[in-house]
Structures are given as structure tokens and as C-alpha cells.
Design an enzyme around this catalytic site. Structure first.
Site, short mmCIF file in Angstrom:
data_model
loop_
_atom_site.label_atom_id
_atom_site.label_comp_id
_atom_site.label_asym_id
_atom_site.label_seq_id
_atom_site.Cartn_x
_atom_site.Cartn_y
_atom_site.Cartn_z
CB CYS A 17 -0.89 0.00 1.24
SG CYS A 17 0.07 0.07 2.78
CG HIS A 46 4.42 -6.19 11.19
ND1 HIS A 46 3.25 -5.95 11.89
CD2 HIS A 46 5.42 -5.84 12.05
CE1 HIS A 46 3.55 -5.50 13.10
NE2 HIS A 46 4.85 -5.43 13.21
CB CYS A 101 0.82 4.72 7.59
SG CYS A 101 -0.49 4.90 6.37
CD GLU A 131 -2.79 1.15 13.08
OE1 GLU A 131 -3.85 1.81 13.07
OE2 GLU A 131 -2.52 0.29 12.24
CB THR A 170 -5.31 1.75 9.77
OG1 THR A 170 -4.01 1.14 9.89
CG2 THR A 170 -5.30 3.14 10.36
CB SER A 228 1.38 -8.83 8.43
OG SER A 228 0.43 -8.13 7.66
CG ASN A 230 -2.29 -5.90 6.03
OD1 ASN A 230 -2.32 -6.49 4.96
ND2 ASN A 230 -1.17 -5.39 6.53
CB SER A 273 3.86 -5.13 4.97
OG SER A 273 3.18 -6.12 5.70
#
Length: 316
Positions: A17, A46, A101, A131, A170, A228, A230, A273
Site C-alpha cells: 500500500c 511487518h 503511515c 499501531e 487501520t 502482519s 492486515n 506489506s
């Protein structure tokens, strides 16, 4: 011997991203500007492959600021840091670059704004994730309460139910977060939410792409790291969308071929990532064993780009 046919659905968008792209660029530009070593507090993103690549170029990854010397630049990871970290770096007169970010920074600003309006914060996130630690660390202890599940909402003890706001990590599951938000609004009708949801565009887009490819695939692989958030959410989303076998793999060497025996279709995606080179490595591994037909399934187009901090754009 003829290879069995396999339809490979390639989810798009997938992989890097804009925030990850920017964070990696920040480390590379810092190495160009100041030379090695450049210190990085926590993994910049990550992904072991990315981190190892930057380490080979001269980046030194540490857990805490006190592991860094005063006379070398330090970079804060894309996940964000508590306010105390840049304050400590400034007190030591260190050169530091914040690779947080911009979409995470937006959540930090939101939390600050709500606190200034006298609201106590509830954060929807995963305990211990960098985060979440960074966002909760924007405000004094006790000002941000963490909930991870719908069940947590029932037990959260607030100062004043009329003076509350919520923010989210996020990289969460869009669907799970929706349920937690609904539970918060049900218990605390006066709670204030973000103007625009905190879950970032890239997380949302990658989850939507998985929802499209998962039902038509015998199996789905997510290329990404076990730490990670996400990437792990993508596996969960695939399972909920009807894919009977969804797994996270870091590299092609992690593929469990026995579990995939007899499949005629597979979907591949990658966490935000994970670099595209690792996706190609996985596709090549399938090509060795199957007669592969690749079909790209695109559900959104991304053209977001974030500028690197000014300190890297001016000469040393």
C-alpha cells in the site's frame, strides 16, 4: 507427464500500500543521505523479506530508542509510536524521521482532537500491536480504553457515557469492526465516531478483493507475515467468504502441497506489506506443478501516493 490444469485467481489490489511504500522509501533515502548505519525502531513494516533486504543495505532494527546511539539517525516504523518516543529523541538531540503511515497519523490527530473536546477514547484494536500501542500512547494513561471484540464492549468501564469517542486500528477486519462499532453505539448512544472510518483504503480494498475470489476458489493463499495484522485478517475474510482452505504463507517454501492435492482452482493475494516479488515466487511454484491459467480479478484501482518527510527531500 502432463501437469494437471489449475485456474489461479490473482486478487487485485494486493500487496504494498502507499504507506508501506513510503516507509521503505524513507529507510532507503535515509541510507542514501546519511550512510549506514541508520537505526529503525521496530520493524519498518511487518515483512521479514523487506526487513532483511533493508538490513543488508545498512539499516539496524531495534526494539527501543535507548538501543540507538545519539549520533546516528533513527526512523520510527510505519505503525506509529507513542508521543513519548519522539519527545525522548528530541531530548537527546537525535536526528529522527517519522515513517508513520499518514492514515495512522490521521487517527492520532483524531484522538488528540477528541481529548481536547473532553472526550474519553475507546480504541478498537489488537492489544500489543505496534499501531495500537502508538495510538493509545498519544494520550495520557487511562484516556484510551481498548476493546478487541464485541464481548469486550459489555465490560468496558468508562468515566462518563455521555463523553466518549472511538477510533480504530487501520488494519482490522471491516466486518468485525462494524459489529464492534454497532455494539458500542448500542451501549453508548452518545459515542462520537470518526468522520470517515479509520480502517484504511488498502485494508478495505484487499478484503473486498478476497471476498470476490474466495467463493470461486478451492483454496486461497495470502502472501504475508504472521505478525502482519492486515495479512491475518485476509485469511479470516477468505474463510468467512466460503473458502474451505485459506492459509498465510511467507514464501513459496511454506506452501503445504499435500493440503492442496486435487484442487482445480486457487486464489492468491498478498498483505499490504508483502512485496510483489514474493507473489511471483508463489505463482512460479504453482507453474512448476500445474498447467496454470492466471486470471486477475480486480475490484478496485489504487493510485494513492504519500510524500516522504521534508528532511529527506533536502540535501544533508
Amino acid at each position: 507427464m502432463t501437469k494437471p490444469p489449475l485456474t489461479l485467481y490473482l486478487a487485485a489490489p494486493r500487496g504494498f500500500c502507499a504507506g508501506v511504500d513510503r516507509a521503505i522509501k524513507i529507510v532507503e533515502m535515509a541510507l542514501q543521505k546519511w550512510g549506514a548505519p541508520v537505526y529503525v525502531r521496530h520493524e519498518i513494516v511487518h515483512n521479514k523479506f523487506v526487513v532483511d533486504g533493508l538490513r543488508a543495505k545498512g539499516a539496524v532494527f531495534v526494539e527501543e530508542l535507548d538501543e540507538c546511539p545519539d549520533d546516528r539517525p533513527v526512523i520510527f516504523s510505519a505503525h506509529g509510536v507513542p508521543k513519548s518516543v519522539p519527545a525522548a529523541a528530541a531530548a537527546r538531540e537525535m536526528i529522527y524521521v517519522d515513517a508513520t503511515c499518514p492514515l495512522v497519523s490521521k487517527v492520532h490527530i483524531e484522538a488528540q482532537r477528541h481529548a481536547e473536546a473532553g472526550l474519553q477514547m475507546i480504541m478498537i484494536g489488537h492489544k500489543g500491536h505496534p499501531e495500537t500501542v502508538g495510538t493509545m500512547g498519544q494520550l495520557p494513561e487511562g484516556e484510551v480504553l481498548l476493546v478487541e471484540t464485541v464481548d469486550d464492549v459489555a465490560g468496558v468501564q468508562v468515566r462518563d457515557p455521555e463523553k466518549l469517542a472511538f477510533v480504530t486500528q487501520t488494519t482490522l477486519s471491516v466486518d468485525d469492526t462494524r459489529d464492534i462499532v454497532a455494539a458500542l453505539q448500542d451501549r453508548f448512544p452518545a459515542i462520537v465516531g470518526p468522520h470517515k472510518e479509520d480502517i484504511c483504503y488498502a485494508t478495505t480494498n484487499r478484503q473486498e478483493a478476497v471476498k470476490t475470489v474466495a467463493p470461486k476458489s478451492d483454496a486461497l493463499l495470502v502472501v504475508g507475515a504472521p505478525n502482519s495484522s492486515n495479512s491475518r485478517r485476509l485469511v479470516e475474510v477468505a474463510s468467512k467468504a466460503g473458502c474451505t482452505y485459506a492459509q498465510l504463507v511467507q514464501r513459496a517454501t511454506d506452501i503445504d502441497w499435500r493440503a492442496l492435492e486435487g484442487i482445480s482452482s486457487i486464489a492468491i493475494t498478498a498483505g499490504a506489506s508483502a512485496p510483489e516479488v514474493l507473489v511471483n515466487e508463489v505463482i512460479d511454484a504453482f507453474r512448476e506443478r500445474y498447467d496454470v491459467t492466471v486470471e486477475t480479478v480486480e475490484t478496485a484501482t489504487e493510485n494513492v501516493e504519500f510524500k516522504v518527510p521534508r528532511i529527506l527531500r533536502v540535501p544533508a
